[in-house]
Design a protein around this motif. Structure first.
Motif, PDB file in Angstrom:
ATOM      1  N   UNK A   1       0.864  -1.187   0.000  1.00 35.86           N
ATOM      2  CA  UNK A   1       0.000   0.000   0.000  1.00 35.86           C
ATOM      3  C   UNK A   1       0.899   1.235   0.000  1.00 35.86           C
ATOM      4  N   UNK A   2       0.628   2.161  -0.911  1.00 34.10           N
ATOM      5  CA  UNK A   2       1.422   3.399  -0.954  1.00 34.10           C
ATOM      6  C   UNK A   2       0.468   4.580  -0.852  1.00 34.10           C
ATOM      7  N   UNK A   3       0.745   5.488   0.071  1.00 33.02           N
ATOM      8  CA  UNK A   3      -0.087   6.695   0.191  1.00 33.02           C
ATOM      9  C   UNK A   3       0.799   7.898  -0.076  1.00 33.02           C
ATOM     10  N   UNK A   4       0.430   8.681  -1.077  1.00 35.69           N
ATOM     11  CA  UNK A   4       1.256   9.826  -1.456  1.00 35.69           C
ATOM     12  C   UNK A   4       0.470  11.121  -1.277  1.00 35.69           C
ATOM     13  N   UNK A   5       0.856  11.960  -0.320  1.00 37.52           N
ATOM     14  CA  UNK A   5       0.206  13.270  -0.228  1.00 37.52           C
ATOM     15  C   UNK A   5       0.701  14.185  -1.336  1.00 37.52           C
ATOM     16  N   UNK A   6      -0.221  14.920  -1.934  1.00 30.51           N
ATOM     17  CA  UNK A   6       0.137  15.831  -3.033  1.00 30.51           C
ATOM     18  C   UNK A   6      -0.500  17.197  -2.779  1.00 30.51           C
ATOM     19  N   UNK A   7       0.055  18.210  -3.429  1.00 28.01           N
ATOM     20  CA  UNK A   7      -0.506  19.562  -3.326  1.00 28.01           C
ATOM     21  C   UNK A   7      -0.608  20.150  -4.716  1.00 28.01           C
ATOM     22  N   UNK A   8      -1.700  20.887  -4.959  1.00 26.39           N
ATOM     23  CA  UNK A   8      -1.810  21.614  -6.236  1.00 26.39           C
ATOM     24  C   UNK A   8      -2.275  23.036  -5.961  1.00 26.39           C
ATOM     25  N   UNK A   9      -1.814  23.949  -6.833  1.00 29.03           N
ATOM     26  CA  UNK A   9      -2.102  25.372  -6.642  1.00 29.03           C
ATOM     27  C   UNK A   9      -3.603  25.608  -6.743  1.00 29.03           C
ATOM     28  N   UNK A  10      -4.119  26.431  -5.842  1.00 29.43           N
ATOM     29  CA  UNK A  10      -5.564  26.667  -5.753  1.00 29.43           C
ATOM     30  C   UNK A  10      -5.782  28.178  -5.657  1.00 29.43           C
ATOM     31  N   UNK A  11      -6.740  28.720  -6.384  1.00 27.34           N
ATOM     32  CA  UNK A  11      -6.981  30.168  -6.323  1.00 27.34           C
ATOM     33  C   UNK A  11      -7.651  30.582  -5.005  1.00 27.34           C
ATOM     34  N   UNK A  12      -7.677  31.882  -4.713  1.00 26.92           N
ATOM     35  CA  UNK A  12      -8.304  32.362  -3.468  1.00 26.92           C
ATOM     36  C   UNK A  12      -9.814  32.366  -3.573  1.00 26.92           C
TER      37      UNK A  12
END
Ligand code: GKR
Ligand code: MG
Length: 429
Positions: free
Chosen positions: A12-23
């Motif tokens: 099992x692999x869990x990868x946290x990710x982030x993506x740019x989000x507007x205000x």
């Protein structure tokens, strides 16, 4: 766990990710510059891979990790056993309420939210092994395209201290109409939802009326996430009767919604006061809501969301679908669920277009499968969810997670860093 399956979960692999989000503005504040998600991979000893996507607040990640450690050796066909395992692990390790949603919801079940991405990944695996789409495991697709609604937000021109984004400012009815035009022209949406709870209700009504003038044929929805009192909600309902297809969570709580429902014919929808099976009985008894928004991330996966569909159908309620900022694995799961839910007659919500603004890589799945055509997505018929991970993109978004510094969704905290006196607008008007 036991069962006749040929494959077992081996890794099992869990990868946290982030993506740019507007205000994007809402009742509790404003979206931070980065939205977080976690991608769940279940690998089997037979070389298969199943995918899930969920929230990535720190506490949620810790719970996912605890379950991940206990999963190897499990049978991906046995999702009842998976649920027992999640209950067991959370009982020992954490327990308590689920993900926080930036402070908007305070009651949600940790079991349902943690179980969900593993269940989705199991169904992806099993469907891949069977060579069938996930919709077939949910009873079969009843539609081959799933319509979505264009999700409009009040927003600042850009995050303070950063350059303006290319969506631009949206604080007036005219600017909201411009934003809607971009959604309709770019994605073809055939209905529109405005996220309210930001400005006084008169201003938000004026924005809806401007949308009605600009798009005479499109169904419109307004969702202030409980920003109004029951009295104000009735007033807004009177003003927007015949203009909106539904009002979503005008006021907080089953009791408040019931008071409003008793005094208007405008249908009321919710993803706030009915967010778990135990809320259905009191809501139905009080005739508080006419439409429930399903959300497989929150309701404990795809099969429990299908069950919700059956219950709403039984009680003559409508069914729509809720969204939070998300990536392609979630979108694929939403599409498979919507395809197989006969009474899902409203266009589903999606935040998907909002991740297209920055010119940066903003997904983890290979492009091309989930393209919008006339506001709808063609239901993939390939095995599983129908999407494949792009490991380069996954790595890139994981790097963004590591460097962005955001570790939980905190719309109010972020808003207060900009407007120190801000308090959430819940029941404000
Ligand atoms: O993304 O700010 C947002 C939305 O307000 C979201 O958090 C809500 O959960 O879209 C949601 C809703 O329909 O209430
Ligand atoms: Mg809502």
């Amino acid at each position: 766990m036991s069962g006749p399956s040929t494959s077992r979960i081996s890794k099992v692999v869990i990868t946290p990710v982030a993506f740019a989000d507007p205000p994007l503005l809402n009742v509790v504040g404003v979206h931070q510059p980065w939205a977080l998600r976690a991608i769940v991979e279940l690998h089997t000893d037979t070389g298969l891979l199943g995918l899930g996507e969920t929230y990535a607040d720190e506490t949620h990640l810790a719970r996912l990790d605890a379950v991940a450690q206990a999963l190897p050796g499990s049978d991906p066909y046995d999702t009842n056993a998976l649920r027992r395992l999640v209950i067991d692990v959370l009982g020992k390790e954490t327990g308590g309420a689920g993900a926080s949603f930036g402070g908007m919801l305070d009651v949600s079940s940790a079991v349902d939210t943690v179980y969900s991405p593993f269940e989705v990944a199991c169904l992806d695996l099993v469907a891949r092994e069977a060579g069938r789409p996930v919709s077939d495991l949910l009873g079969g697709a009843v539609r081959d395209r799933v319509p979505f609604s264009g999700y409009l937000f009040y927003k600042w021109a850009g995050h303070p201290g950063l350059p303006a984004d290319d969506w631009g400012e949206a604080l007036t009815p005219e600017q909201i109409v411009t934003q809607a035009r971009r959604m309709v022209d770019g994605w073809g949406f055939g209905s529109l939802k405005l996220k309210g709870g930001v400005l006084p209700p008169e201003d938000e009504c004026a924005a809806i009326e401007a949308l009605r003038d600009a798009f005479p044929d499109l169904p419109l929805r307004l969702d202030p996430n409980g920003a109004w009192t029951p009295e104000t909600s009735v007033r807004v309902a009177e003003r927007l009767a015949g203009v909106v297809e539904y009002l979503e969570d005008p006021t907080p709580g089953i009791e408040g919604m019931a008071q409003v429902a008793a005094r208007t014919d405008v249908p009321l929808a919710t993803n706030m006061c009915v967010i778990a099976f135990e809320h259905l009985r009191p809501a139905i008894a009080a005739d508080a809501v006419q439409i429930v928004l399903s959300d497989h991330h929150l309701w404990g996966g795809l099969r429990r969301s299908a069950l919700l569909g059956g219950i709403t159908d039984t009680f003559g309620m409508g069914l729509s679908m809720h969204s939070n900022s998300h990536l392609g694995v979630s979108l694929a799961a939403m599409v498979q669920l919507a395809a197989a839910t006969p009474n899902l007659t409203y266009a589903c919500d999606t935040h998907y277009p909002w991740k297209t603004y920055s010119g940066r890589a903003q997904d983890v799945v290979r492009p091309g499968v989930l393209d919008f055509d006339d506001g709808a997505i063609k239901v993939p018929t390939s095995p599983g969810l129908g999407v494949e991970l792009d490991r380069d993109l996954l790595g890139e978004l994981h790097e963004q997670y590591l460097s962005c510094g955001v570790r939980r969704r905190e719309d109010t905290v972020y808003m207060r860093s900009i407007e120190p006196g801000f308090t959430p607008n819940t029941s404000r008007w």
